[in-house]
Design a protein around this motif. Sequence first.
Motif, PDB file in Angstrom:
ATOM      1  N   ASP A  78      -0.663   3.048   6.949  1.00 40.32           N
ATOM      2  CA  ASP A  78      -0.237   2.647   8.014  1.00 40.32           C
ATOM      3  C   ASP A  78      -1.028   2.417   9.199  1.00 40.32           C
ATOM      4  OD1 ASP A  78       2.709   2.748   7.263  1.00 40.32           O
ATOM      5  OD2 ASP A  78       2.962   4.603   8.229  1.00 40.32           O
ATOM      6  N   LYS A  79      -1.941   3.313   9.329  1.00 39.92           N
ATOM      7  CA  LYS A  79      -3.184   3.378  10.283  1.00 39.92           C
ATOM      8  C   LYS A  79      -3.804   2.021  10.504  1.00 39.92           C
ATOM      9  CE  LYS A  79      -7.065   5.964  12.235  1.00 39.92           C
ATOM     10  NZ  LYS A  79      -8.024   7.006  11.909  1.00 39.92           N
ATOM     11  N   VAL A  80      -4.215   1.551   9.304  1.00 39.59           N
ATOM     12  CA  VAL A  80      -4.776   0.197   9.073  1.00 39.59           C
ATOM     13  C   VAL A  80      -4.038  -1.147   9.085  1.00 39.59           C
ATOM     14  CG1 VAL A  80      -6.705   1.205   7.880  1.00 39.59           C
ATOM     15  CG2 VAL A  80      -5.026   0.099   6.630  1.00 39.59           C
ATOM     16  N   GLY A  81      -2.698  -0.663   9.160  1.00 43.34           N
ATOM     17  CA  GLY A  81      -1.678  -1.715   9.152  1.00 43.34           C
ATOM     18  C   GLY A  81      -1.742  -2.692   7.736  1.00 43.34           C
ATOM     19  N   GLY A 121       0.754  -1.111   0.039  1.00 47.48           N
ATOM     20  CA  GLY A 121      -0.095   0.023   0.084  1.00 47.48           C
ATOM     21  C   GLY A 121       0.832   1.173  -0.127  1.00 47.48           C
ATOM     22  N   GLN A 122       2.154   1.212   0.287  1.00 46.70           N
ATOM     23  CA  GLN A 122       3.042   2.263   0.402  1.00 46.70           C
ATOM     24  C   GLN A 122       3.725   2.362  -0.947  1.00 46.70           C
ATOM     25  OE1 GLN A 122       2.697   4.372   2.499  1.00 46.70           O
ATOM     26  NE2 GLN A 122       2.501   3.451   4.622  1.00 46.70           N
ATOM     27  N   ALA A 164      -1.567  14.118  -5.841  1.00 45.79           N
ATOM     28  CA  ALA A 164      -0.354  14.353  -5.340  1.00 45.79           C
ATOM     29  C   ALA A 164      -0.278  15.124  -4.216  1.00 45.79           C
ATOM     30  CB  ALA A 164       0.700  15.154  -6.457  1.00 45.79           C
ATOM     31  N   ARG A 165      -1.310  15.989  -3.920  1.00 42.15           N
ATOM     32  CA  ARG A 165      -1.318  16.669  -2.559  1.00 42.15           C
ATOM     33  C   ARG A 165      -1.669  15.784  -1.404  1.00 42.15           C
ATOM     34  NH1 ARG A 165      -2.551  21.302  -5.168  1.00 42.15           N
ATOM     35  NH2 ARG A 165      -4.865  20.849  -5.363  1.00 42.15           N
ATOM     36  N   ASN A 166      -2.591  14.894  -1.925  1.00 49.09           N
ATOM     37  CA  ASN A 166      -3.082  13.649  -0.587  1.00 49.09           C
ATOM     38  C   ASN A 166      -2.242  12.275  -0.711  1.00 49.09           C
ATOM     39  OD1 ASN A 166      -5.753  14.438   0.193  1.00 49.09           O
ATOM     40  ND2 ASN A 166      -5.629  15.532  -1.763  1.00 49.09           N
ATOM     41  N   ARG A 167      -1.093  12.470  -1.142  1.00 49.73           N
ATOM     42  CA  ARG A 167      -0.155  11.226  -1.065  1.00 49.73           C
ATOM     43  C   ARG A 167      -0.064  11.139   0.495  1.00 49.73           C
ATOM     44  NH1 ARG A 167       4.791  12.165  -4.365  1.00 49.73           N
ATOM     45  NH2 ARG A 167       4.150  14.466  -3.901  1.00 49.73           N
ATOM     46  N   LYS A 168       0.516  12.022   1.124  1.00 48.91           N
ATOM     47  CA  LYS A 168       0.976  11.880   2.530  1.00 48.91           C
ATOM     48  C   LYS A 168      -0.213  11.326   3.284  1.00 48.91           C
ATOM     49  CE  LYS A 168       3.927  12.745   5.989  1.00 48.91           C
ATOM     50  NZ  LYS A 168       4.835  11.913   6.116  1.00 48.91           N
ATOM     51  N   LYS A 184      -7.829  -4.890   3.093  1.00 46.98           N
ATOM     52  CA  LYS A 184      -6.806  -5.607   3.938  1.00 46.98           C
ATOM     53  C   LYS A 184      -7.491  -6.856   4.282  1.00 46.98           C
ATOM     54  CE  LYS A 184      -3.803  -6.422   7.200  1.00 46.98           C
ATOM     55  NZ  LYS A 184      -2.430  -7.011   7.045  1.00 46.98           N
ATOM     56  N   ALA A 185      -8.645  -6.903   4.550  1.00 47.75           N
ATOM     57  CA  ALA A 185      -9.391  -8.217   5.012  1.00 47.75           C
ATOM     58  C   ALA A 185      -9.561  -9.142   3.903  1.00 47.75           C
ATOM     59  CB  ALA A 185     -10.776  -8.031   5.705  1.00 47.75           C
ATOM     60  N   ASN A 186      -9.626  -8.685   2.875  1.00 41.11           N
ATOM     61  CA  ASN A 186      -9.684  -9.538   1.487  1.00 41.11           C
ATOM     62  C   ASN A 186      -8.326 -10.258   0.982  1.00 41.11           C
ATOM     63  OD1 ASN A 186     -12.476  -9.352   1.655  1.00 41.11           O
ATOM     64  ND2 ASN A 186     -12.572  -7.622  -0.006  1.00 41.11           N
ATOM     65  N   LEU A 187      -7.392  -9.384   1.523  1.00 38.24           N
ATOM     66  CA  LEU A 187      -5.986 -10.052   0.961  1.00 38.24           C
ATOM     67  C   LEU A 187      -5.765 -11.455   1.031  1.00 38.24           C
ATOM     68  CD1 LEU A 187      -3.273  -7.175   1.895  1.00 38.24           C
ATOM     69  CD2 LEU A 187      -4.563  -7.416  -0.260  1.00 38.24           C
TER      70      LEU A 187
END
Length: 341
Positions: free
Chosen positions: A335-338, A160-161, A324-328, A189-192
Amino acid sequence: MAFFKGNTIRAGVLLSFCLVGAAGAAEVNLYTTREPGLIRPLLDAYTAKSGVTVNTVFVEKGLAERVAAEGARSSADLLMTVDIGNLIDLVDRDLAQPVRSPALEAAVPAPLRDAGGRWFALSMRARVLYADKGLADLKAATYESLADPQWKGKVCLRSGQHPYNTALIAAFLVRHGAEKTESWLRGLKANLARKAAGGDRDVARDIAADLCEVGLGNSYYVGLMRSGRGGPDQKKWGEAIKVVLPTFEGGGTHVNVSGAVVAKAAPNRDEAVKLLEYLVSDEAQALYARTDYEYPVKAGAAIDPLLADLGTLTIDTTPLAEIARNRKAASLLVDKVGFDN
Ligand SMILES: [Fe+2]
């Protein structure tokens, strides 16, 4: 002389080149993160047409850092790179200069260039759905639906990163807001079927191996795999999947771009603009896009049959600059959802 490498040069063109050459040839310096071998044919065609020598400097990593370090002494005229994030970084570091050009403005649709003329997209890659060939009814697939419980344990994705996914998640964020994006990421994430890792082509490999049924990858990898350019294994993976152009609900398909900026300290500014204008001509657009199985940005420019096979691309209209402005923020949600854990 690199000029003589091409085998399609006609005598008239050669003559005009020699005349320009004799008068003290114009030149332009291109710094590129794109493999020179891939863009060389295009640059040779430009030299044959214009008589202008294109010197290329391949900067695999750290293009912005390098040009910043060179400062006012930099010989860079045109900077070519991939990913909207990298283009915006060049602008944010004050390494690009504004360009006003009717040719560029006519050829590159407004969402695919900076309103101030500081960056221009030259080609597009779409984030598409790779799927098991046995799956039916995927024509109306959406990015949103990949979080549906029906896909539990059936989705393969890279990290995801990774910038390709971060840009997609940023586009989701612009469209739906933070709360909905977070729950979508949790569902995804739950579907991976496996850890979010590897590359886009590994998604095709894992679908071929029945480890998963769907996943996302860039459109150009479909061309690279199916053409055989990536070798026999990849050809098998490419042929083992079906590819669908998903959309956002009520929107279009997420795209990212390759593009260029005219360097702020360009010693040959006019030549840089002329080369950029050439790169959006019909001829160059078709050639440039085809070297890496990308979509031309110019409407009507020819696309590779391997891409045409995927169907008609309807580009999502969320401005790239806003993505692009929302990448961060997107990266923080990952990260928050691991997501990658
Ligand atoms: Fe890539």
